[in-house]
Every structure is written in structure tokens, then in C-alpha cells.
Design an enzyme around this catalytic site. Structure first.
Site, PDB file in Angstrom:
ATOM      1  CG  HIS A 108      10.290  -1.000  -1.751  1.00  0.00           C
ATOM      2  ND1 HIS A 108      10.252   0.200  -2.428  1.00  0.00           N
ATOM      3  CD2 HIS A 108       9.355  -1.789  -2.312  1.00  0.00           C
ATOM      4  CE1 HIS A 108       9.319   0.134  -3.365  1.00  0.00           C
ATOM      5  NE2 HIS A 108       8.765  -1.065  -3.314  1.00  0.00           N
ATOM      6  CG  LEU A 160      -1.897  -1.208   1.347  1.00  0.00           C
ATOM      7  CD1 LEU A 160      -2.922  -0.933   2.441  1.00  0.00           C
ATOM      8  CD2 LEU A 160      -2.564  -1.566   0.044  1.00  0.00           C
ATOM      9  CE  LYS A 161       5.413   1.277  -4.037  1.00  0.00           C
ATOM     10  NZ  LYS A 161       6.035   1.802  -5.266  1.00  0.00           N
ATOM     11  CD  GLU A 174       9.241  -3.867  -6.562  1.00  0.00           C
ATOM     12  OE1 GLU A 174       9.798  -3.127  -5.726  1.00  0.00           O
ATOM     13  OE2 GLU A 174       8.025  -3.889  -6.720  1.00  0.00           O
TER      14      GLU A 174
HETATM   15  O1  G3P Z   1       6.516  -2.770  -3.789  1.00  0.00           O
HETATM   16  C1  G3P Z   1       5.964  -2.895  -5.071  1.00  0.00           C
HETATM   17  C2  G3P Z   1       6.107  -1.642  -5.831  1.00  0.00           C
HETATM   18  O2  G3P Z   1       7.374  -1.095  -5.750  1.00  0.00           O
HETATM   19  C3  G3P Z   1       5.672  -1.786  -7.265  1.00  0.00           C
HETATM   20  O3  G3P Z   1       4.966  -0.639  -7.523  1.00  0.00           O
HETATM   21  O4  G3P Z   1       3.093   0.644  -8.411  1.00  0.00           O
HETATM   22  O5  G3P Z   1       4.719  -0.487  -9.981  1.00  0.00           O
HETATM   23  O6  G3P Z   1       3.066  -1.849  -8.655  1.00  0.00           O
HETATM   24  P1  G3P Z   1       3.912  -0.592  -8.714  1.00  0.00           P
END
Ligand code: G3P
Length: 222
Positions: free
Chosen positions: A93, A10-11, A141
Site C-alpha cells: 500500500h 479502515l486504515k 491508486e
Molecule cells: O486503501 C485505499 C485507500 O488508499 C484509498 O483511500 O481515502 O482515498 O478512499 P481513500
């Protein structure tokens, strides 16, 4: 823990706080029950305990400090997460980077407390380095794709397959999550077909008018 696994971060989005956070958690719980897919949620610290008590979802922290109990004002310790009912925590993260020593300490402390560690990486080399520390998950990521509408599954599948190969060479017991721009069942299917255990995502669900519709699409091809 069931696989594939969808972890929803959810950040600090406004749309992921207050009553909206619970709206999203209820939607995630309903889709997990409908589909049998494991869905976890990473809310703000303040919602870890309430959500762990109220929902059947595994609740994760977005970050943990590798501080021991004691004079470490403002730190969030593994023990605090465990007593709040957390199942695990994100570590390193891209929006909360740590030193290698702190990542190692966090993974070790989470393991000792029986909590799950999800170490975030940004490329194949850092995925391999993270795997050497023995976390439960490495989440690949590419930061440039985070928050966008093009997923890593579409834009850069090679970083997924490269991470799978690199992590398996270093530590085959480490599972992999795919993150950045994940927004559809097709993104999730590609991530799983390329050998990862699931996805880590945020904006496509948190900022959606109807989170449950996006969640249902995410599991639709599994
Ligand atoms: O922690 C997951 C996040 O960094 C990915 O973000 O908005 O690209 O799904 P999003």
C-alpha cells in the site's frame, strides 16, 4: 469471489477503530446482503480474527510481512493471517511500501497459503511490474488522490484504462481494483465500465456520519 468487488480499508482512522469498526462492518455486511455485491473489509490486525468470526464479510489485512515463521519479532506473517481467518492481504500500500523482492515474497507466500493478494500500485508502470508477480489483484491508486474528494475515476480515468491494458498484456489472469478518492456510485460505475473488477477505498465510508448511506450509494449503479 463475486465481481464487482468493493474492498474497504479502515486504515488507522479513529473512526475505523473500536466500536466504530464494528458499526462499519455491520453496515457493509447489510449492504452486501441487500445488493449481492461482494464487500470486503481490511480492519486493524486486532480485528481480523473477531471480524472473520462474527461477520460474513471477507476480512483482509492492510499489510503482511514476507517473514517465515521464526525469529522475526514484530512481523505479521502470512501464517498468522491465515490462522486469524483472513481471506487475503493488501501488499505494498502507498502508506506501507515494500521492496520488489518483498512484494514477490508476500505474493508467493499468500498464494501458497491459499490467501488472496492485492498489490497496490501508483502508476501504469508499477501496475505492470506488479502483474508480473502474479497477484490476484493489482489496485491502482495515485497517491496524490488518496484521502481526497476527487476520485481517480473523475480526475484520471486514463490511468485506469492504461493500467487495464498494461496488466492484461503482462498477465490477463490478474484482476484490477481502482482506488483513491472513491466516494460514490458514479465513481464505482466508471471504474467498472473502464474494465476494473471493483474499487479499494477508505475515507468516504470510514469518516462518514452514516457509513451505510455511502455504502448503499457505492453499489447503487451496479
Ligand atoms: O486503501 C485505499 C485507500 O488508499 C484509498 O483511500 O481515502 O482515498 O478512499 P481513500
Amino acid at each position: 469471489m463475486g465481481m464487482p468487488f468493493i474492498l474497504l480499508n479502515l486504515k488507522t482512522y479513529t473512526e475505523g477503530s473500536g466500536q466504530r469498526a464494528h458499526h462499519i462492518a455491520e453496515a457493509a455486511q447489510q449492504v452486501a446482503e441487500e445488493s449481492g455485491v461482494e464487500i470486503g473489509i481490511a480492519p486493524s490486525y486486532m480485528n481480523i480474527h473477531p471480524m472473520s468470526m462474527h461477520y460474513s464479510l471477507p476480512v483482509y489485512a492492510q499489510h503482511v510481512d514476507a517473514a517465515a515463521p521464526g525469529a522475526h519479532t514484530g512481523s505479521v506473517t502470512v501464517e498468522a493471517l491465515r490462522s486469524a481467518g483472513a481471506t487475503g492481504s493488501l501488499v505494498n500500500h502507498s502508506e506501507r511500501r515494500l521492496t520488489l523482492a518483498d512484494i514477490d515474497a508476500a505474493v508467493t507466500q499468500l498464494r501458497s497459503a491459499g490467501l488472496i493478494s492485492v498489490v497496490c500500485s501508483n502508476n501504469i508502470a508499477t501496475s505492470a511490474a506488479a502483474a508480473a508477480l502474479g497477484p490476484d489483484f493489482v489496485a491502482i491508486e495515485p497517491p496524490e488522490l488518496i484521502g481526497g474528494t476527487v476520485s481517480v475515476s473523475q480526475a484520471n480515468p486514463e490511468i485506469i484504462t492504461g493500467t487495464v491494458d498494461a496488466v492484461q498484456r503482462v498477465n490477463p489472469s490478474v484482476k484490477i481494483l481502482t482506488g483513491a478518492g472513491i466516494h460514490s456510485g458514479e465513481c464505482v460505475k466508471v471504474a467498472v465500465d473502464l474494465g476494473t473488477a471493483g474499487v479499494l477505498l477508505a475515507s468516504s465510508v470510514v469518516k462518514a456520519k452514516a457509513p451505510i448511506s455511502v455504502l448503499r450509494d457505492l453499489v447503487s449503479k451496479l
